[in-house]
Design an enzyme around this catalytic site. Structure first.
Site, PDB file in Angstrom:
ATOM      1  N   GLU A   1      -3.771  -1.918 -24.358  1.00  0.00           N
ATOM      2  CA  GLU A   1      -5.232  -2.012 -24.194  1.00  0.00           C
ATOM      3  C   GLU A   1      -5.681  -3.428 -23.835  1.00  0.00           C
ATOM      4  OE1 GLU A   1      -6.945   0.812 -24.214  1.00  0.00           O
ATOM      5  OE2 GLU A   1      -5.088   1.874 -24.727  1.00  0.00           O
TER       6      GLU A   1
ATOM      7  N   GLY B   1      -5.833  -4.338 -20.327  1.00  0.00           N
ATOM      8  CA  GLY B   1      -6.248  -4.346 -18.932  1.00  0.00           C
ATOM      9  C   GLY B   1      -5.111  -4.272 -17.943  1.00  0.00           C
ATOM     10  N   LYS B   2      -3.950  -3.811 -18.378  1.00  0.00           N
ATOM     11  CA  LYS B   2      -2.785  -3.758 -17.495  1.00  0.00           C
ATOM     12  C   LYS B   2      -3.002  -2.809 -16.319  1.00  0.00           C
ATOM     13  CE  LYS B   2       1.095  -2.006 -19.190  1.00  0.00           C
ATOM     14  NZ  LYS B   2       0.374  -1.852 -20.458  1.00  0.00           N
TER      15      LYS B   2
ATOM     16  N   VAL C   1      -5.870  -1.724 -15.017  1.00  0.00           N
ATOM     17  CA  VAL C   1      -6.919  -2.226 -14.124  1.00  0.00           C
ATOM     18  C   VAL C   1      -6.395  -3.398 -13.301  1.00  0.00           C
ATOM     19  CG1 VAL C   1      -9.231  -3.239 -14.021  1.00  0.00           C
ATOM     20  CG2 VAL C   1      -8.750  -1.422 -15.646  1.00  0.00           C
TER      21      VAL C   1
ATOM     22  N   LYS D   1       4.669   4.673 -12.450  1.00  0.00           N
ATOM     23  CA  LYS D   1       4.493   4.673 -13.903  1.00  0.00           C
ATOM     24  C   LYS D   1       5.709   5.364 -14.501  1.00  0.00           C
ATOM     25  CE  LYS D   1       2.063   4.000 -17.712  1.00  0.00           C
ATOM     26  NZ  LYS D   1       1.568   2.699 -18.172  1.00  0.00           N
TER      27      LYS D   1
ATOM     28  N   THR E   1       2.359   7.963 -21.746  1.00  0.00           N
ATOM     29  CA  THR E   1       2.245   8.545 -23.081  1.00  0.00           C
ATOM     30  C   THR E   1       0.779   8.748 -23.439  1.00  0.00           C
ATOM     31  OG1 THR E   1       2.179   6.390 -24.219  1.00  0.00           O
ATOM     32  CG2 THR E   1       4.354   7.357 -23.808  1.00  0.00           C
TER      33      THR E   1
ATOM     34  N   SER F   1      -8.799  -9.010 -19.119  1.00  0.00           N
ATOM     35  CA  SER F   1     -10.211  -8.691 -19.368  1.00  0.00           C
ATOM     36  C   SER F   1     -10.929  -9.971 -19.777  1.00  0.00           C
ATOM     37  CB  SER F   1     -10.327  -7.622 -20.461  1.00  0.00           C
ATOM     38  OG  SER F   1     -11.680  -7.288 -20.696  1.00  0.00           O
TER      39      SER F   1
ATOM     40  N   GLY G   1     -14.850  -4.979 -18.093  1.00  0.00           N
ATOM     41  CA  GLY G   1     -15.599  -3.860 -17.546  1.00  0.00           C
ATOM     42  C   GLY G   1     -15.300  -3.545 -16.100  1.00  0.00           C
TER      43      GLY G   1
END
Length: 241
Positions: A15, A17-18, A20, A40, A44, A175, A206
């Site tokens: 979580e 920002g990988k 994005v 990918k 999971t 991020s 964002g």
């Protein structure tokens, strides 16, 4: 932009920002006229039929990106654990390397997005994304958090890469907050030193919520020339300092 046909994208955690960031690199490459695939290895926490990370990269970067997923496991766990609990075959480093090489034969750039951090286990034997990167002789891009604690995580990841003889392409902040605090501003200057590699971008907080056209138009502004963009680390440090 990196001239390696394969770029492995990892993170210092989950979580951050990988996905994005991967989409931004893909968007910049597509905008420059390059053909792109995103691989990918293990998805999971996503049920069959639901869009995964590779699909999100395509949504943001454009339909010209080829998505490939090797394994999907329903529980949001490390890939090896998720595969075991689901009674499904794990994804092995050799499979990852073979798939990436096949994609590289027909694309200018292949982005291999890992799950979580560099040493997350893919199988019961403890194989990792680092093992796949070694088989591919591919550079690794590290996506990191902006705030307090990121220096330690980035340095640990960099040391793990060096210990395995892997090249680090650089670091991207996954991020960047709209209102950065003192820790975030100081980290901009400190990250290259602890990583032993350049800071190659800062994706704004964002960014993944932008509509696809806006994302594709702006993506190159968040990335340094080494990733196909126009972002300037020194100028960013002056503005945010």
């Amino acid at each position: 932009m990196t001239r390696s046909k394969v770029l492995v994208v990892t993170g210092t955690g989950t979580e951050i920002g990988k996905t994005v960031t991967t989409a931004a690199v893909a968007a910049a490459a597509v905008r420059a006229g390059r053909s792109v695939a995103v691989l990918k290895p293990a998805q999971t926490g996503v049920a069959p039929g639901e869009p995964g990370d590779a699909d999100e990269v395509v949504r943001l970067a454009g339909g010209a990106v080829t998505p490939v997923e090797l394994g999907r496991y329903p529980e949001p766990l490390a890939p090896g654990t998720a595969a075991r609990r689901a009674g499904l075959a794990p994804v092995r480093p050799g499979q990852i390397a073979e798939a990436a090489e096949k994609l590289a034969a027909s694309h200018d750039l292949v982005l291999v997005e890992g799950a979580g951090g560099l040493l997350v286990h893919f199988d019961a034997e403890g194989a990792t994304l680092a093992d796949a990167a070694r088989l591919l002789s591919a550079p690794v891009l590290v996506v990191a958090r902006a705030g307090l604690g990121t220096l330690n995580s980035v340095q640990l990841t960099a040391e793990a890469l060096r210990a395995r003889g892997l090249a680090q392409a650089g670091v991207v902040i996954g991020s960047w907050p709209r209102r950065p605090g003192l820790a975030e501003r100081c980290n901009v200057g400190d990250l290259p030193g602890v990583a032993g590699a350049p800071l190659l971008g800062a994706v704004p907080e964002g960014a993944g919520g932008l509509d696809a056209q806006a994302f594709r138009t702006r993506a190159a502004q968040w990335l340094a020339p080494g990733l196909g963009g126009s972002w300037d680390a020194a100028e960013f440090a002056r503005q945010e300092g």
